[in-house]
Design a protein around this motif. Structure first.
Motif, PDB file in Angstrom:
ATOM      1  N   VAL A 190       0.842  -1.192   0.000  1.00 36.12           N
ATOM      2  CA  VAL A 190       0.000   0.000   0.000  1.00 36.12           C
ATOM      3  C   VAL A 190       0.880   1.246   0.000  1.00 36.12           C
ATOM      4  CG1 VAL A 190      -1.935  -1.105   1.192  1.00 36.12           C
ATOM      5  CG2 VAL A 190      -0.131   0.024   2.522  1.00 36.12           C
ATOM      6  N   ALA A 191       0.256   2.359  -0.288  1.00 35.08           N
ATOM      7  CA  ALA A 191       0.883   3.670  -0.136  1.00 35.08           C
ATOM      8  C   ALA A 191      -0.124   4.592   0.532  1.00 35.08           C
ATOM      9  CB  ALA A 191       1.328   4.230  -1.482  1.00 35.08           C
ATOM     10  N   VAL A 192       0.373   5.520   1.324  1.00 35.50           N
ATOM     11  CA  VAL A 192      -0.479   6.472   2.036  1.00 35.50           C
ATOM     12  C   VAL A 192      -0.283   7.851   1.430  1.00 35.50           C
ATOM     13  CG1 VAL A 192      -0.999   7.522   4.263  1.00 35.50           C
ATOM     14  CG2 VAL A 192      -0.336   5.104   4.150  1.00 35.50           C
ATOM     15  N   PHE A 193      -1.404   8.503   1.097  1.00 38.44           N
ATOM     16  CA  PHE A 193      -1.381   9.839   0.507  1.00 38.44           C
ATOM     17  C   PHE A 193      -2.251  10.772   1.337  1.00 38.44           C
ATOM     18  CE2 PHE A 193      -0.333   7.061  -3.001  1.00 38.44           C
ATOM     19  CZ  PHE A 193       0.573   7.779  -3.781  1.00 38.44           C
ATOM     20  N   GLN A 194      -1.940  12.081   1.258  1.00 41.37           N
ATOM     21  CA  GLN A 194      -2.753  13.111   1.891  1.00 41.37           C
ATOM     22  C   GLN A 194      -3.002  14.253   0.910  1.00 41.37           C
ATOM     23  OE1 GLN A 194      -0.707  14.304   5.563  1.00 41.37           O
ATOM     24  NE2 GLN A 194      -2.175  13.085   6.717  1.00 41.37           N
ATOM     25  N   THR A 195      -4.144  14.929   1.107  1.00 42.42           N
ATOM     26  CA  THR A 195      -4.465  16.129   0.344  1.00 42.42           C
ATOM     27  C   THR A 195      -4.961  17.211   1.285  1.00 42.42           C
ATOM     28  OG1 THR A 195      -5.794  17.057  -1.478  1.00 42.42           O
ATOM     29  CG2 THR A 195      -6.836  15.388  -0.095  1.00 42.42           C
TER      30      THR A 195
END
Length: 395
Positions: free
Chosen positions: A178-183
């Protein structure tokens, strides 16, 4: 008195001459009969008709996902459409983005309120590193489109601007990269804060590759949890970050007696915060029998308390307030009003069985269920009494 008798006798002679008979009755003490109350053709007799939305109507949409915000406003997902209702599910309107031809399990929606929603569409030709994100701020009347550095996963927004994405990079042999992203701008741009993909040079291991990840549950933009399942008895897959996803640590729960012999899973949407401090966590325990364990937190997830009752079987949960929650275990509705200390059961008048697809409650009395029968026909039901009786809203 003589005058009254004379008038009465004169009136009697006149009526007799007209061949009219008179019968005397004692004075009545009853009120005049009221006409019967007409029952409206909808199950919402006390609700005024809402305004028509500026979108095409959809007759009996084949819903597969629902999200109600209150007793009137809700969103729905079909295999091909994004739809909205503002009358509790009686009338639905098509608010699908113009160039989105398929929905259903293909897309990842997040429905924040009646105005703000996001729909992530993967680009399967460039999986897992590309997709399109549709965003509306006016209830689906108009949509903005932006490209994303991920294809699919679990999308979660805290408000109109701030959100997280747990991007799925692929599974295999009990592992899940998985990868974790934020906006911070409503999904227009994204920043990656973590990945455990061993094919990437910046891969980390604080969120292990092993185990299947079911979702991400953020409290705010610094703290979040990743839930899932690892195929080893007595182990719950629950990891926490306090630095926006850059590092993760395992959360150790006090397990029920005998849980060391069970496979423990935290399914998607089975963990939720209902305030900045209060939250619920539901664990499915599978072994010789299936049971559901419920945890609560009152301090923002720093500590989790195992509640006294193990609910038989497993199903879906709805978390309504710090004290109120509903769990459907496939046979009955379990309702708590004291944060899981005690539960009451409600047996539905309809046996949903294997036709049950999903449910959504906005309070302990009002909720909806979507069903799918053997003929692939979707139906929507609504309850006003906590699940005892159900009305067909969209047959």
């Amino acid at each position: 008195m003589k005058l009254r008798k004379l008038i009465a006798c004169t009136l009697a002679l006149i009526l007799a001459g007209c061949n009219i008979s008179v019968t005397s009755f004692p004075p009545s003490t009853q009120q005049p009969a009221q006409p019967p109350t007409e029952v409206p053709p909808t199950p919402y007799p006390d609700t005024p008709a809402p305004p028509t939305l500026a979108a095409p109507r959809v007759e009996s949409p084949a819903l597969i996902q629902i999200k109600f915000l209150n007793e009137l406003d809700g969103w729905g997902i079909t295999e091909t459409q994004i739809v909205r209702t503002n009358d509790g599910g009686i009338t639905w309107y098509n608010v699908t983005p113009p160039d989105l031809s398929e929905a259903g399990a293909t897309v990842e929606p997040f429905l924040l309120d009646k105005d703000h929603a996001w729909v992530q569409k993967p680009d399967f030709n460039n999986f897992p590193n590309n997709g399109l994100l549709y965003h509306t701020a006016d209830g689906g009347l108009t949509w903005a489109i932006s490209s994303t550095p991920f294809s699919s996963g679990d999308l979660h927004f805290l408000d109109a601007n701030n959100g997280w994405m747990l991007a799925d990079l692929g599974v295999g042999a009990g592992s899940n990269a998985v990868a974790v992203f934020q906006t911070g701008d409503g999904g227009a741009t994204w920043t990656q804060t973590y990945t455990n993909d061993p094919n990437n040079s910046d891969s980390g291991d604080s969120l292990p590759l092993g185990g299947l990840k079911s979702g991400i549950v953020p409290l705010h933009m610094q703290t979040a949890w990743v839930t899932g399942v690892i195929y080893a008895p007595g182990t719950a897959y629950l990891y926490r970050t306090d630095d926006s996803g850059q590092t993760w640590s395992q959360v150790h729960l006090v397990l029920p007696a005998g849980a060391e012999n069970y496979e423990l899973a935290i399914d998607r949407d089975q963990m939720q915060f209902v305030s900045g401090d209060d939250g619920y966590l539901v664990i499915r325990m599978a072994g010789e029998q299936t049971q559901t364990a419920v945890y609560v937190t009152k301090d923002g997830g720093n500590t989790w308390l195992l509640t006294p009752t193990l609910i038989p079987n497993a199903g879906q949960s709805d978390f309504i307030s710090p004290d109120e929650a509903i769990i459907y275990n496939g046979e009955q509705f379990y309702t708590t009003r004291d944060a899981g200390n005690t539960w009451t059961t409600v047996s539905p008048g309809i046996v949903f069985g294997d036709s049950f697809v999903t449910m959504d409650f906005v309070n302990l009395n009002t909720g909806w269920i979507v069903t799918l029968d053997a003929q692939n026909h979707h139906s929507l039901y609504r309850t006003f009494d906590g699940g005892a009786t159900w009305l067909s809203v969209a047959p």
